[in-house]
Scaffold this motif. Structure first.
Motif, PDB file in Angstrom:
ATOM      1  N   GLN A  77       9.114  41.399  -7.910  1.00 37.78           N
ATOM      2  CA  GLN A  77       9.204  42.656  -8.059  1.00 37.78           C
ATOM      3  C   GLN A  77      10.175  43.440  -7.197  1.00 37.78           C
ATOM      4  OE1 GLN A  77       5.366  44.537  -8.561  1.00 37.78           O
ATOM      5  NE2 GLN A  77       6.277  46.746  -8.882  1.00 37.78           N
ATOM      6  N   PRO A 121      12.037  46.034  -4.961  1.00 37.31           N
ATOM      7  CA  PRO A 121      11.889  47.323  -4.610  1.00 37.31           C
ATOM      8  C   PRO A 121      13.087  48.129  -4.940  1.00 37.31           C
ATOM      9  CG  PRO A 121      12.305  46.213  -2.696  1.00 37.31           C
ATOM     10  CD  PRO A 121      12.185  45.087  -3.887  1.00 37.31           C
ATOM     11  N   HIS A 122      12.884  49.576  -5.249  1.00 40.16           N
ATOM     12  CA  HIS A 122      13.851  50.631  -5.530  1.00 40.16           C
ATOM     13  C   HIS A 122      14.900  50.813  -4.347  1.00 40.16           C
ATOM     14  CE1 HIS A 122      15.786  54.295  -7.048  1.00 40.16           C
ATOM     15  NE2 HIS A 122      15.565  54.554  -6.084  1.00 40.16           N
ATOM     16  N   ASP A 133      10.839  44.645   2.912  1.00 44.13           N
ATOM     17  CA  ASP A 133       9.756  45.539   2.681  1.00 44.13           C
ATOM     18  C   ASP A 133       9.969  45.978   1.156  1.00 44.13           C
ATOM     19  OD1 ASP A 133       9.002  45.847   4.944  1.00 44.13           O
ATOM     20  OD2 ASP A 133      10.223  47.574   5.422  1.00 44.13           O
ATOM     21  N   GLY A 134       8.653  45.996   0.582  1.00 46.48           N
ATOM     22  CA  GLY A 134       8.596  46.279  -0.920  1.00 46.48           C
ATOM     23  C   GLY A 134       8.668  45.133  -1.977  1.00 46.48           C
ATOM     24  N   LYS A 161       7.790  42.142  -3.643  1.00 49.93           N
ATOM     25  CA  LYS A 161       6.625  41.514  -3.854  1.00 49.93           C
ATOM     26  C   LYS A 161       6.668  40.405  -5.242  1.00 49.93           C
ATOM     27  CE  LYS A 161       4.290  46.114  -3.122  1.00 49.93           C
ATOM     28  NZ  LYS A 161       3.370  47.013  -3.979  1.00 49.93           N
TER      29      LYS A 161
END
Length: 459
Positions: free
Chosen positions: A310, A312-313, A332-333, A335
């Motif tokens: 996944q 992240p933006h 970070d973010g 996943k």
């Protein structure tokens, strides 16, 4: 130690010298026995943990994940077969048969490695019965497809898909769950037990050393002999054995940690990613095969892709790859199973192979978007051709590329896992015998060292 020496050397003490010598022998025997018990207990606990991780749970966990691969692969291939006129997609027919063969072999392997009773047996039995039911319904769908009866084919295929989604895949997950739980519990318990055993070994070993040194000092002071060679040899053996034992058990514990935390955790993430990819690949084909439930299959596709990775933006696959290549420990973010594996990189070549699987997955997703755009614009046959195609740049070709990169990463961890487990077993191999010999020699040398002194008082 000073207290023991004081008691042994105090001439005003109520015990005679022979009694003190015999007391020293009894203390030597008692502390030697304690060291023997502590060492054997620690070694056996470590061996049990290595066996659980290396031979009992991990093979069953990997087999469960491979069963999911095989089941989902059967489903994807038969969906690809049914997307085109009967007999026109022999690659899908062959793929279905290969996946079925793998499923049958892995069910046998799972049954042969039952370790935890009904907890494993029941999901295996469920898969065995469910596979037969699934195959029967798939054959019905194939027969209707050959006759050109699309509606009946879809009814039969939906029934088979229900068996797949509600019976086969959940049962494989249950088999995985049972073994994961045992593995985690055993590993956690053994870490505590290993520390306790090591502490007990150090305490009993230190007690034995104190007694031996105390006896040496007592004999030297009372009988005016500089050294008792036998006691000195016993003390040397005790020190060497204590050093060797603690080092060996620490090495075994580190090998177990490497196998479990560095290798197995990554192996499990990678197998989970592979299984999710198979399920997503099947959902992509179902999306084209059964328009009535197309939205459901589209959601299932993206849900499984999100489990794998996944983004992240504000990030792309390229920026994530660049971050990890620049030695970043975490983005970070980011996943999913690939992220979890990238955050557990340990072995040479592991990062590069895993990043390759991420890049390939991104390309696969780009093709999937093309498939959905073609389908929505009414170009159904073009969408099917891109979905079932095995040529470079087509969906199934990229799916195979993802599997190849995933397998390469898995193999790197599998080699490391096997090596660590092998070294762990080697650490504790025959250690009970070594312990018995060492402790027996310490006791015998102590006895032989003090026996002449005792005889002096018996004459």
């Amino acid at each position: 130690m000073s207290n023991i020496i004081a008691v042994l050397s105090n001439k005003n003490h109520q015990f005679t010298t022979p009694q003190r010598l015999k007391g020293g022998l009894y203390l030597t025997g008692a502390t030697s026995l304690l060291l023997l018990i502590a060492t054997i207990s620690g070694v056996q606990g470590q061996r049990h943990a290595i066996k659980t991780v290396g031979e009992n749970s991990t093979p069953s966990i990997v087999t469960a994940q491979r069963l999911k691969d095989a089941f989902a692969g059967m489903d994807a291939n038969v969906a690809n077969e049914l997307l085109v006129p009967a007999g026109q997609n022999q690659d899908a027919v062959k793929g279905y048969e290969e996946r079925y063969q793998k499923a049958a072999e892995r069910l046998v392997a799972a049954a042969e490695n039952i370790t935890y009773g009904d907890k494993e047996r029941k999901p295996i039995e469920t898969m065995q019965l469910g596979l037969g039911n699934y195959i029967a319904k798939i054959q019905q769908a194939r027969d209707f497809h050959a006759r050109g009866d699309t509606n009946a084919m879809l009814v039969a295929y939906r029934a088979s898909a229900e068996v797949m989604d509600k019976t086969l895949l959940p049962a494989a997950d249950e088999l995985d769950k049972v073994n994961i739980q045992v593995l985690e519990e055993t590993y956690t318990d053994q870490k505590v037990a290993a520390n306790n055993s090591l502490m007990l070994i150090l305490i009993s070993g230190a007690a034995l050393m104190i007694v031996l040194v105390g006896m040496q000092i007592f004999v030297s002071q009372r009988m005016r002999r500089t050294f008792n060679p036998m006691l000195l040899a016993a003390t040397t053996i005790a020190l060497a054995f204590l050093t060797y034992t603690t080092g060996t058990l620490q090495s075994a514990a580190e090998n177990l940690r490497t196998a479990k935390e560095d290798a197995f955790n990554s192996m499990h993430d990678l197998r989970q990613a592979r299984s999710a990819a198979y399920i997503a690949n099947a959902a992509e084909s179902r999306y084209l095969l059964d328009p009535v439930f197309a939205n459901n299959y589209e959601q299932a596709f993206f849900s499984n892709i999100a489990q794998i990775a996944q983004i992240p933006h504000g990030q792309t696959v390229e920026t994530i790859a660049a971050a990890y290549n620049s030695q970043a420990q975490k983005v970070d973010g980011f996943k999913g199973y690939i992220a979890d594996e990238l955050n557990n990189i340990t072995f040479a070549g592991e990062k590069e192979a895993n990043l390759a699987s991420l890049v390939t997955l991104d390309k696969y997703l780009a093709i999937d978007q093309q498939i959905r755009q073609l389908e929505r614009s009414g170009k159904h046959q073009d969408a099917i051709a891109l979905c079932v195609g095995n040529k470079p740049g087509q969906s199934n070709w990229l799916f195979e590329e993802f599997k190849t990169a995933n397998q390469k990463t898995f193999d790197i961890n599998q080699v490391a896992f096997d090596k660590a487990i092998g070294q762990g077993f080697s650490n504790v191999d025959g250690f009970e015998i070594k312990t018995g010999i060492a402790v027996g020699m310490i006791a015998l040398l102590s006895f032989l060292g003090l026996l002449p002194r005792l005889k002096e008082y018996s004459n």
